[in-house]
Design an enzyme around this catalytic site. Structure first.
Site, PDB file in Angstrom:
ATOM      1  N   HIS A   1      -6.287 -11.016   3.657  1.00 59.78           N
ATOM      2  CA  HIS A   1      -6.259 -10.077   3.754  1.00 59.78           C
ATOM      3  C   HIS A   1      -7.136  -9.646   2.299  1.00 59.78           C
ATOM      4  O   HIS A   1      -7.003 -10.522   1.535  1.00 59.78           O
ATOM      5  CB  HIS A   1      -4.426  -9.124   3.398  1.00 59.78           C
ATOM      6  CG  HIS A   1      -3.895  -9.579   5.066  1.00 59.78           C
ATOM      7  ND1 HIS A   1      -3.217  -9.774   5.359  1.00 59.78           N
ATOM      8  CD2 HIS A   1      -3.934  -7.530   5.546  1.00 59.78           C
ATOM      9  CE1 HIS A   1      -3.093  -9.537   6.365  1.00 59.78           C
ATOM     10  NE2 HIS A   1      -2.811  -8.351   6.678  1.00 59.78           N
TER      11      HIS A   1
ATOM     12  N   LYS B   1      -3.237  -8.087  -2.019  1.00 54.96           N
ATOM     13  CA  LYS B   1      -1.635  -8.215  -1.297  1.00 54.96           C
ATOM     14  C   LYS B   1      -0.788  -9.758  -1.952  1.00 54.96           C
ATOM     15  O   LYS B   1      -1.756 -10.415  -2.339  1.00 54.96           O
ATOM     16  CB  LYS B   1      -2.492  -8.873  -0.162  1.00 54.96           C
ATOM     17  CG  LYS B   1      -0.993  -8.868   0.866  1.00 54.96           C
ATOM     18  CD  LYS B   1      -1.510  -9.038   2.873  1.00 54.96           C
ATOM     19  CE  LYS B   1      -0.173  -9.181   3.138  1.00 54.96           C
ATOM     20  NZ  LYS B   1       0.514  -8.215   3.232  1.00 54.96           N
TER      21      LYS B   1
END
Length: 270
Positions: free
Chosen positions: A159, A163
């Protein structure tokens, strides 16, 4: 589960967030549903501001609100807020006796228990990922784990750099699917990353590996490996719009569902 053919009114809780805005954009051109209320936290600078300020003229005359007007028609409440606002959203759905769809992550055990209790009164669905592709991937992973109980399983996710949690909720959901396929509890076999002299890989272990960098929306790979061959299921998200479309489909199907606790696999159907 099938979506209803009637028009659906949706109250969106957490409308100012990234997923909230994606849902507003996804719903704007639809003719079979509409956002009837765009709810933001009290004190937000967006309270009473027109939606077109964020998503353009296609939003019509709707304005952001801090509370749901009792006269506003609602069939489903969609929640993409935060753990601190989740209980208020669920209470609102229970008060209005409407279906509840939530993608709020980071929920405590007690909050998940509240969700299960609510399912006795209204239809509820919570998911860490509303991608139909990920829902199908979970189904494949569960099936493969059942058919290939002795194969090693590793789950890799990547990600964007912003995040905050790892591994992702989706990676954990995929791990749960594998564990369900093998009839075991995930927390008894999960391994999160490896470093140093760790020894031989234990039989039945499910490994998790989290990568972070750039602006990656979300990538997940489930690997099943034996001595002679390897199977990989992979999913890559290009943008958040696909999650919004999945959440809207879930809302349509829960709008006509009986009270109960549903998952995205139910939305997929047979």
């Amino acid at each position: 589960m099938r979506e209803t053919e009637r028009f659906i009114h949706i109250a969106l809780h957490g409308a100012a967030g990234r997923m909230g805005q994606a849902l507003l954009r996804a719903a704007a051109p639809r003719t079979d549903l509409a956002i009837s209320a765009a709810l933001v936290r009290p004190g937000s600078a967006l309270v009473d501001a027109p939606l077109r300020q964020l998503i353009g003229a296609q939003a019509g005359d709707l304005e952001f609100r801090a509370a749901l007007d009792p006269d506003t028609p609602v069939d489903v409440l969609i929640d993409f807020s935060g753990p601190q606002a989740f209980e208020g959203a669920l209470a609102l759905a229970l008060e209005r006796r409407v279906a509840f769809v939530s993608g709020t992550t980071g929920l405590a055990t007690a909050q998940l228990a509240e969700l299960r209790r609510a399912a006795q009164t209204i239809p509820v669905l919570w998911a860490s990922n509303f991608s139909l592709g990920v829902a199908l991937m979970q189904r494949f992973a569960r099936m493969a784990a059942r058919v290939l109980p002795d194969w090693d399983c590793e789950i890799v996710e990547m990600h964007h750099r912003r995040k905050l949690d790892a591994p992702s909720g989706t990676a954990l959901s995929l791990g749960e699917a594998v564990a369900q396929g093998r009839g075991i509890a995930l927390d008894t076999v999960a391994a999160h990353g490896r470093c140093g002299q760790i020894g031989e890989r234990p039989v039945g272990q499910i490994g998790f590996h989290a990568l972070r960098g750039g602006d990656v929306v979300g990538e997940h790979t489930v690997i099943f490996a034996s001595d002679d061959e390897r199977i990989e299921f992979a999913h890559r998200a290009a943008n958040r719009d696909l999650f919004a479309r999945g959440a809207l489909l879930a809302a349509q199907r829960l709008a006509v569902a009986a009270p109960g606790h549903y998952v995205m696999d139910d939305v997929l159907g047979d």
